[in-house]
Motif scaffolding. Structure first.
Motif, PDB file in Angstrom:
ATOM      1  N   ALA A   1      54.638  -8.605  33.465  1.00  0.00           N
ATOM      2  CA  ALA A   1      53.278  -8.817  33.925  1.00  0.00           C
ATOM      3  C   ALA A   1      53.078  -8.004  35.196  1.00  0.00           C
ATOM      4  O   ALA A   1      53.984  -7.910  36.020  1.00  0.00           O
ATOM      5  CB  ALA A   1      53.041 -10.287  34.201  1.00  0.00           C
TER       6      ALA A   1
ATOM      7  N   LYS B   1      46.107 -11.980  32.135  1.00  0.00           N
ATOM      8  CA  LYS B   1      47.394 -11.389  32.453  1.00  0.00           C
ATOM      9  C   LYS B   1      47.434  -9.979  31.896  1.00  0.00           C
ATOM     10  O   LYS B   1      46.913  -9.717  30.812  1.00  0.00           O
ATOM     11  CB  LYS B   1      48.473 -12.237  31.785  1.00  0.00           C
ATOM     12  CG  LYS B   1      49.842 -12.131  32.412  1.00  0.00           C
ATOM     13  CD  LYS B   1      50.834 -12.882  31.546  1.00  0.00           C
ATOM     14  CE  LYS B   1      51.497 -14.004  32.309  1.00  0.00           C
ATOM     15  NZ  LYS B   1      52.456 -14.732  31.450  1.00  0.00           N
TER      16      LYS B   1
ATOM     17  N   HIS C   1      55.801 -13.730  27.408  1.00  0.00           N
ATOM     18  CA  HIS C   1      54.434 -14.087  27.770  1.00  0.00           C
ATOM     19  C   HIS C   1      53.706 -14.808  26.647  1.00  0.00           C
ATOM     20  O   HIS C   1      52.564 -15.203  26.810  1.00  0.00           O
ATOM     21  CB  HIS C   1      53.670 -12.832  28.167  1.00  0.00           C
ATOM     22  CG  HIS C   1      54.359 -12.061  29.250  1.00  0.00           C
ATOM     23  ND1 HIS C   1      54.384 -12.483  30.550  1.00  0.00           N
ATOM     24  CD2 HIS C   1      55.097 -10.931  29.222  1.00  0.00           C
ATOM     25  CE1 HIS C   1      55.089 -11.630  31.281  1.00  0.00           C
ATOM     26  NE2 HIS C   1      55.535 -10.688  30.497  1.00  0.00           N
TER      27      HIS C   1
ATOM     28  N   THR D   1      47.366 -13.521  36.521  1.00  0.00           N
ATOM     29  CA  THR D   1      48.604 -14.280  36.537  1.00  0.00           C
ATOM     30  C   THR D   1      49.783 -13.337  36.338  1.00  0.00           C
ATOM     31  O   THR D   1      49.693 -12.386  35.569  1.00  0.00           O
ATOM     32  CB  THR D   1      48.578 -15.286  35.375  1.00  0.00           C
ATOM     33  OG1 THR D   1      47.402 -16.033  35.483  1.00  0.00           O
ATOM     34  CG2 THR D   1      49.781 -16.194  35.407  1.00  0.00           C
ATOM     35  N   ILE D   2      50.856 -13.606  37.053  1.00  0.00           N
ATOM     36  CA  ILE D   2      52.092 -12.898  36.719  1.00  0.00           C
ATOM     37  C   ILE D   2      53.168 -13.945  36.489  1.00  0.00           C
ATOM     38  O   ILE D   2      53.141 -15.024  37.067  1.00  0.00           O
ATOM     39  CB  ILE D   2      52.554 -11.924  37.831  1.00  0.00           C
ATOM     40  CG1 ILE D   2      52.691 -12.636  39.165  1.00  0.00           C
ATOM     41  CG2 ILE D   2      51.636 -10.739  37.927  1.00  0.00           C
ATOM     42  CD1 ILE D   2      53.352 -11.815  40.222  1.00  0.00           C
TER      43      ILE D   2
ATOM     44  N   ASN E   1      50.373  -6.847  38.520  1.00  0.00           N
ATOM     45  CA  ASN E   1      49.261  -7.438  39.255  1.00  0.00           C
ATOM     46  C   ASN E   1      48.360  -6.391  39.859  1.00  0.00           C
ATOM     47  O   ASN E   1      47.435  -6.689  40.569  1.00  0.00           O
ATOM     48  CB  ASN E   1      49.778  -8.390  40.334  1.00  0.00           C
ATOM     49  CG  ASN E   1      50.547  -7.676  41.413  1.00  0.00           C
ATOM     50  OD1 ASN E   1      50.152  -6.601  41.842  1.00  0.00           O
ATOM     51  ND2 ASN E   1      51.646  -8.254  41.841  1.00  0.00           N
TER      52      ASN E   1
ATOM     53  N   ALA F   1      47.288 -16.837  29.065  1.00  0.00           N
ATOM     54  CA  ALA F   1      48.100 -16.259  30.117  1.00  0.00           C
ATOM     55  C   ALA F   1      48.942 -17.286  30.840  1.00  0.00           C
ATOM     56  O   ALA F   1      49.941 -16.974  31.449  1.00  0.00           O
ATOM     57  CB  ALA F   1      47.200 -15.537  31.119  1.00  0.00           C
TER      58      ALA F   1
END
Ligand code: SF4
Ligand code: SF4
Lengths: 308, 442, 333
Positions: free
Chosen positions: B337, B326, C12, C6-7, B339, B360
Motif C-alpha cells: 500500500a 487504498k 490487502h 489507508t496503508i 500513501n 480497504a
C-alpha cells in the motif's frame, strides 16, 4: 478388611522411604557446586528480571557479577549505585558509581503539530508499521504512537497520552532499564543523565530532513537552523544531519537555547515559569498543550539534564 | 487434473478486469524520478551529476558489486537533482530526478519494433548484455537477473522455467505481454536457455488465460525445447518454489535456491526484457504494468517509463476514483500500500491497484479459534498461528526451529483466517528479528 | 482527496469466512438432529435446548461484562454452539436447574476460566455434561422413551438406552443374540427411535449435518471418519472373536453419542489438534478409549470421557506433530 488397610499403609510407607533415600543419594551425586555468593548477590538485586543489565534475568546477572574480575560494563540500572555498592561489598570489590538516568522521548509530534497523511491499518505494533512504512505522517522519524514502548516497560513508567498520541515518561517510576530504548523502532528514547529535580532540556525531535520539509510535516520539528547551537555558551549543542542535539553532560541547564528555537523543538521540563519571557514565545507555546508544557505545570522548578 | 503444487494455496476471486486490454504506451512524463535502489541488493551509484544532460538509454547509475544492478535513463533531459525522495514505503531514498527535454536516444538502441528471432552471441556476450542492461526479476522480486543466470560452480541447471502464471488477482500485465509479445518472449526464452545451457524450457501458465496458453503453444512449435504447460489456478503458484513443484515436482530445500534442484525460474516479463536487451540493445527503462480496481473507469495495461509518477499512470486510466480507500503497488496479495501518488514506477512495479473505501479496511481481530485453516493453506507447510504467537512473545529460537524463514510472505494465511488475525504482519516481524540473529551469528 | 488513504501490510484482500459464519454453520448443521429429537421426544427437547442455549449465552454475557470486564462477544455464536451441544448431551427430561448448573460449569469453568474462546483446553459442553453426569447420575441417565411429539417434559416415561440394555444384560449373563431382540432394530437406530441423550439418537440427521459441514468446509473429514472407523474396527475385532459377548460394530457406531461425538464434539476447533496428522492420532485415541470404556468399563457409554481425555493430549500432539514442511525432504524426479 483391616489387614488390607494395614498392608496398604505399610507398603506405601516403605516405598516412600525407599524413594526418599534414592533421591537423597542422587541429589548428592549430581550436586553442582555453586558459588554461594551468587545467591547472596541475587538477593540484593531488585528481582525485576527486566534485562536492563543486558542479561536474561537477575540470576544470570548475579552469576556474571561473581565470575567477572571487575564491574566493567556490569551495572544494574534499576537498583542503581546503591545496589551496586552492596554487591561490591559482598564481592569485596570497588563499585563504580554511575549517574542515574531517565528516559526521554525525543519527539513532540503530537496530533496537533503533525498532521496525519494516511491511516495505518495493520497490526498494532510500531515494529511492524515501521518495518514497512515511514509512518502515518509526513515525518518518517517520529513517534508512531502504537505503544510498543508501553508494552515493554516493566515499571509502569510509560503510558500513552490519549490527547497527544505520544508516550509519557513517569520520571519517578523510570529506572532507565533501557527496555523502551530497544523497543522503539524509531529510536526515539534516550537515557539522559538525571539532573536535580528531574529538570531537563532536550531537543524533542529526530527529524533529519531539511528545515522546510521537516517544518512542513511537523510544526515542532527541529529544522536544523543552528540558532541554539550558536547561543549555547557551553558548547553542549552539536548539529548533525539538520538536527540539533544537546549533550546532557555538557549542558548546564542555563535555558538560553530554549527561547531561541523558532519551532519550540527544545523542551524544558521541571523549571519555574520563565520570568522574563518575551511575549512572542509565550504566544507560541500558548494554546497548544504539548506534553512538555503539561508536565511543566506540575513541577515548580527548573534546570535539567542530559544523557551520556 | 491439471498440474499444480501439492500443499496449501488459495483461490481468491480473480477480478482480472483488464485481461483483454491491449497494452498502450503511456506518454513520456515531464519529470521522472529514478530511485537508486530498485532491485534487491546494493543500491546503484550515480554516474551523472546535477545539471548533466542525459539521453534515453544512457547509464545513469552503475551497479555496485555483484548483487546490484545498472540503472539507465528512460528519457532524454537534464538531471535536476540527486536527492532523497520518498519511495513506496514512505521512507526517503536516494533517487535521480530528470526533467524531460526532447526525445534523444543513445545510438546503440534499435528502436525498430521488428522481431529479430535469430542470434549467435556466445553465452558470455549474452550475460554481459543482460548485466549491462540492468535487468532484474520483473515479477516483483526484482532480484538482479544476471545473478540468477550465473550458475554457482558444481551446480547444473537442467530446466529453465518461465513464469507466466500471474496468480495475483487483478494483475494482467504478464497476460497482456504474452498475448502481444509472445514471440519476443519465446526468443528471450531461447536466449536464456542458451545462457543456462539447458535443453528444456517450461512455460507455466494458469488455465484462466486460455488464449495465452493457446497463443504461446502455437508459437512455441517454431522454437525447439520450449513447452507450454497449463496449470490449475491456485495462489501462490507464481512463487518460484511452488511453480517448480507444480511443473517438475521438485521441492527446493529449506533455505535453498531453485538451482539446488536444477532449475532457474524467470518471469515472462524478464524474458521479454532479455530479448530487448540482447536483440535490440535496449536497457531496462520501461515496463508493462496494470492499472486496475473496481472503481477505476478504464482498467488498463500500460507500457510505462521507469520513474513515471504513479499519479500520471492513474490519470491515464481515468483518474483516481472518489471512493479510493487504498492504493497498492503490485497485486492485492503481496503488493504494497502506498500513501503518496508522487512515488515513481520502478522496475518491479507490476501493477497499481485501487481498492475502494470499504474494502480497504481490515476487519476486527478476533481470538484465534484454532481452526487450523491457516495451516491448511500455507504452501510452505508452516503453522502461521504458532509463528504469530511466538513472534509476539519474542521467542526467536523457537521461531527459527519452526522454520519461520521459509515463509514466502504469500499472505494466504492472513487471507484465510476467519478471525482476521494479522498473521503475516507478525510473521514478517519474526522473520526480520530472526534474520538479524542469524546474520549476527555469522 | 479529503480523506486519508489507508496503508497496511499485505495482503490487502481477505476471504469471507468469519468466526460467526463458522459457528452459525455448525448450528445449522445441528438443526436436522434437533428436529428429529423434537419428533421423538416432543416438548422436552425444545425446552431443554432453549434453556441450555439461553443459560450458556447468559452466563457468557454476564461473565464477560461483569467479571472479566472484557468485550462482550456473545454474537460470535460460540456460546450458542456450546449451549446447543450441551443440550444434545443430556436427556430431554432434565430439570431446568440442572441445565443451569451444567451451563454454568460449561461456560464458567470449561471456557471462561481459561480465557474464553480459543483458549479452553477442554470441550466446554463436555465439561458441563461430565460434571452433571457425576453430580446427578440419576437424572442424567434416566432417558425418556421416544414417545412422539406429545411426550411431556420432566414427567416423561423413562427407560434405558440400547447400550445400557446390552451392558446390563451381559452382566446378568445373557448373550448378545438374546439381547438384540430387546433393543430397537437398525432402522430405528438409524432414524433415532431409541432412548438416549437429546441429540445423540438421530444417526441419519447427524450424518446429514456432517455432509453439510464438509460441503461448507467448516470441518475436514479427518476426525469424524477416523474416529468412527477406529470404533468400528475395534468393536469389529471383538465381535469377530466372540459374537456372543460383543455387539456388532454397526450397533456400536449407531448408539450412544458416537456420531454426535465424532461429528460435533471431537471436531471442536479449539480443543482438537491443528494438523491432519495430529487429528488422525487424536481421533484414533478417542475411538480406542471409547471402546475400552464401553467394553471393559462400568459405564455403558464412553465417548464424552474419551474426548475429554484426548483433549488433554492435544497440546502435546500440537507440539510434536508438525505439518510436512515444504522442501523438507529433497525429491528428484
Ligand atoms: S506463513 Fe508465510 S508462506 Fe505460509 S501462508 Fe502465511 S505468508 Fe504464506
Ligand atoms: S486461521 Fe486464524 S483462527 Fe484459524 S488457526 Fe489460523 S490463526 Fe487461528
Amino acid at each position: 478388611m483391616s489387614s488390607v488397610v494395614l498392608f496398604t499403609i505399610v507398603s506405601l510407607s516403605v516405598l516412600g522411604v525407599l524413594s526418599a533415600i534414592i533421591l537423597f543419594f542422587v541429589a548428592q551425586k549430581f550436586k553442582v557446586f555453586e558459588d554461594p555468593r551468587i545467591d547472596q548477590v541475587e538477593e540484593n538485586l531488585p528481582a525485576a528480571n527486566c534485562g536492563g543489565c543486558g542479561f536474561a534475568g537477575c540470576r544470570n546477572f548475579a552469576e556474571a557479577l561473581v565470575k567477572s574480575e571487575s564491574f566493567d560494563g556490569l551495572y544494574c540500572p534499576v537498583g542503581g549505585n546503591e545496589t551496586m555498592e552492596k554487591v561490591a561489598q559482598i564481592l569485596g570489590r570497588e563499585a563504580v558509581a554511575q549517574d542515574p538516568k531517565v528516559a526521554v522521548l525525543r519527539c513532540n509530534g503530537a496530533c496537533d503539530f503533525r498532521p496525519k497523511t494516511n491511516q495505518y491499518d495493520g497490526a498494532s505494533s510500531c515494529a511492524i508499521e515501521s518495518a514497512l512504512y515511514g509512518g502515518d505522517t509526513g515525518c518518517q522519524y517520529g513517534c508512531l504512537g502504537l505503544g510498543d514502548c508501553v508494552d515493554v516497560c516493566n515499571f509502569d513508567a510509560l503510558h500513552m497520552d490519549p490527547v497527544t498520541g505520544l508516550p509519557v515518561v513517569n520520571d519517578t517510576n523510570c529506572t532507565a532499564c533501557g527496555a523502551c530504548v530497544d523497543a522503539c523502532p524509531k529510536d526515539l528514547f534516550e537515557l539522559r543523565k538525571r539532573a536535580k529535580k528531574d529538570r531537563k532540556i532536550y531537543v524533542a525531535c529526530r527529524n533529519e530532513d531539511k528545515g522546510g520539509i521537516a517544518r512542513k510535516n511537523c510544526e515542532v520539528a527541529c529544522t536544523g537552523c543552528t540558532k541554539c547551537f550558536k547561543v549555547c555558551p557551553y558548547e553542549a549543542i552539536t548539529m548533525n544531519n539538520n538536527l540539533a542535539f544537546i549533550d546532557a553532560d555538557k549542558c548546564k541547564l542555563c535555558r538560553k537555547c530554549v527561547p531561541e528555537c523558532p519551532t519550540n523543538a527544545i523542551i524544558e521540563i521541571g523549571f519555574p515559569p520563565p520570568k522574563i519571557k518575551e511575549p512572542a514565545d509565550v504566544e507560541a507555546t500558548d494554546g497548544k498543550t504539548g506534553p512538555a508544557e503539561t508536565i511543566m505545570k506540575e513541577s515548580k522548578e527548573s534546570i535539567n539534564n542530559k544523557e551520556e | 487434473m491439471l498440474k499444480t503444487f501439492a500443499k496449501g494455496g488459495i483461490h481468491p476471486p480473480e477480478n482480472k478486469l483488464s485481461a483483454h486490454v491491449t497494452i498502450l504506451d503511456l506518454p513520456v512524463p515531464k519529470t521522472v524520478s529514478i530511485p537508486l535502489s530498485q532491485h534487491l541488493g546494493v543500491p546503484a551509484v550515480p554516474v551523472v551529476d546535477k545539471g548533466d544532460a542525459v539521453k534515453a538509454g544512457q547509464l545513469i547509475a552503475k551497479s555496485e558489486g555483484f548483487v546490484s544492478s545498472n540503472i539507465h535513463s528512460p528519457v532524454s533531459g537534464k538531471v535536476v537533482k540527486i536527492d532523497k525522495v520518498p519511495d513506496t514505503s514512505g521512507y526517503k531514498k536516494n533517487a535521480i530526478v530528470i526533467e524531460v527535454e526532447g526525445d534523444e536516444w543513445i545510438e546503440t538502441v534499435d528502436r525498430n519494433g521488428d522481431l529479430i528471432n535469430t542470434f549467435d552471441y556466445s553465452r558470455e556476450e549474452i550475460l554481459k548484455k543482460i548485466l549491462e542492461a540492468g535487468i532484474v526479476g520483473m515479477g516483483g522480486a526484482t532480484f538482479p537477473s544476471h545473478v540468477k543466470l550465473t550458475i554457482p560452480r558444481g551446480k547444473k541447471a537442467n530446466y529453465l522455467i518461465i513464469n507466466g502464471v500471474e496468480c495475483e488477482p487483478y494483475l494482467t500485465a504478464d497476460h497482456a505481454l504474452m498475448m502481444q509479445k509472445g514471440e519476443e518472449i519465446l526468443v528471450g526464452t531461447m536466449i536464456l536457455k542458451k545462457v543456462l545451457d539447458v535443453d528444456k524450457a517450461l512455460i507455466g501458465i494458469e488455465r484462466n488465460k486460455p488464449d495465452a496458453i493457446e497463443h504461446l503453444t502455437r508459437l512455441s512449435e517454431k522454437y525447439p525445447g520450449i513447452e507450454v504447460y497449463p496449470l490449475q489456478e491456485k495462489y501462490p503458484q507464481g512463487g518460484e518454489k511452488q511453480l517448480i513443484k507444480a511443473l517438475i515436482n521438485r521441492e527446493v530445500p529449506s533455505g535453498g535456491l531453485p538451482i539446488d534442484v536444477g532449475t532457474v525460474v524467470h518471469n515472462v516479463g524478464t524474458a521479454f526484457a532479455v530479448y530487448e536487451a540482447v536483440q535490440k540493445n535496449k536497457p531496462l527503462i520501461e515496463r508493462v504494468l496494470t492499472v486496475t480496481g473496481k472503481s477505476i473507469s478504464k482498467p488498463s495495461n500500460f507500457r510505462v517509463k521507469i520513474g513515471t509518477p504513479i499519479s500520471d499512470v492513474i490519470e491515464a486510466a481515468g483518474g483516481l476514483p472518489e471512493d479510493t480507500g487504498k492504493i497498492i503497488s503490485g497485486g492485492p496479495m503481496m503488493g504494497k500500500a502506498i500513501n503518496d501518488l508522487s512515488v515513481p514506477v520502478t522496475k518491479g512495479s507490476s501493477g497499481i491497484l485501487i481498492l475502494p473505501e470499504p474494502e480497504a479496511k481490515r476487519k476486527k481481530i478476533d481470538p484465534c479459534i484454532r481452526c487450523s485453516r491457516c495451516i491448511n493453506v500455507c504452501p510452505m507447510g508452516l503453522e502461521p498461528y504458532l509463528l504469530m504467537s511466538l513472534s509476539q512473545k519474542n521467542l526467536f529460537e523457537r521461531l527459527e526451529n519452526e522454520k519461520v524463514m521459509d515463509c514466502i510472505e504469500c499472505g494466504s494465511c492472513s487471507y484465510t483466517c476467519p478471525s482476521n488475525r494479522p498473521l503475516l504482519d507478525y510473521i514478517r516481524l519474526g522473520k526480520v528479528n530472526v534474520g538479524k540473529i542469524i546474520r549476527s551469528r555469522k | 482527496m479529503s480523506k486519508l488513504i489507508t496503508i497496511s501490510p499485505s495482503p490487502h484482500v481477505f476471504g469471507s469466512q468469519s468466526v460467526g459464519r463458522l459457528m452459525y454453520g455448525v448450528i445449522l448443521a445441528l438443526v436436522p438432529a434437533l428436529l428429529v429429537s423434537v419428533f421423538f421426544y416432543g416438548m422436552g427437547a425444545i425446552i431443554v435446548t432453549l434453556l441450555s442455549i439461553g443459560f450458556c449465552v447468559l452466563f457468557e454475557f454476564l461473565i464477560q461484562k461483569f467479571i472479566l470486564k472484557t468485550e462482550v462477544r456473545i454474537s460470535d455464536g460460540s456460546a450458542m454452539v456450546t449451549g446447543l451441544l450441551l443440550a444434545f448431551n443430556v436427556p430431554s427430561n432434565l430439570p431446568w436447574w440442572i441445565i443451569m448448573i451444567g451451563a454454568l460449569i460449561a461456560i464458567g469453568v470449561g471456557k471462561m476460566t481459561f480465557g474464553g474462546l480459543g483458549n479452553n483446553p477442554f470441550n466446554p459442553a463436555l465439561v458441563g455434561r461430565v460434571f452433571l453426569l457425576i453430580s446427578f447420575p440419576v437424572q442424567m441417565t434416566s432417558y425418556p422413551v421416544p414417545g412422539g411429539l406429545n411426550t411431556g417434559y420432566v414427567d416423561a416415561v423413562t427407560g434405558a438406552t440400547p447400550l445400557g440394555i446390552i451392558k446390563e444384560g451381559l452382566k446378568s449373563g445373557l448373550s448378545i443374540s438374546d439381547l438384540m431382540k430387546e433393543v430397537p432394530g437398525y432402522l430405528d437406530l438409524f432414524i433415532g427411535k431409541m432412548g438416549g441423550s437429546l441429540g445423540e439418537i438421530a444417526a441419519a440427521a447427524l450424518i446429514l449435518g456432517f455432509l453439510f459441514m464438509l460441503f461448507r468446509k467448516i470441518i475436514t473429514w479427518h476426525i469424524p471418519v477416523t474416529m468412527v472407523g477406529t470404533i468400528a474396527l475395534f468393536t469389529g475385532i471383538l465381535w469377530l472373536i466372540n459374537p456372543d459377548k460383543n455387539a456388532d460394530p454397526l450397533f456400536h457406531v449407531l448408539t450412544g453419542g458416537v456420531l454426535l461425538g465424532a461429528i460435533f464434539m471431537a471436531t471442536d476447533y479449539v480443543t482438537s489438534p491443528m494438523t491432519p496428522k495430529g487429528m488422525i492420532i487424536y481421533s484414533i485415541g478417542i475411538g480406542a478409549i471409547t471402546v475400552i470404556i464401553r467394553v471393559f468399563g462400568s459405564y455403558p457409554e464412553g465417548v464424552s470421557f474419551a474426548i475429554l481425555i484426548m483433549n488433554g493430549f492435544v497440546p502435546l500432539i500440537n507440539r510434536y506433530i508438525k505439518p510436512k514442511r515444504f522442501g523438507e525432504e529433497v525429491k528428484h524426479g
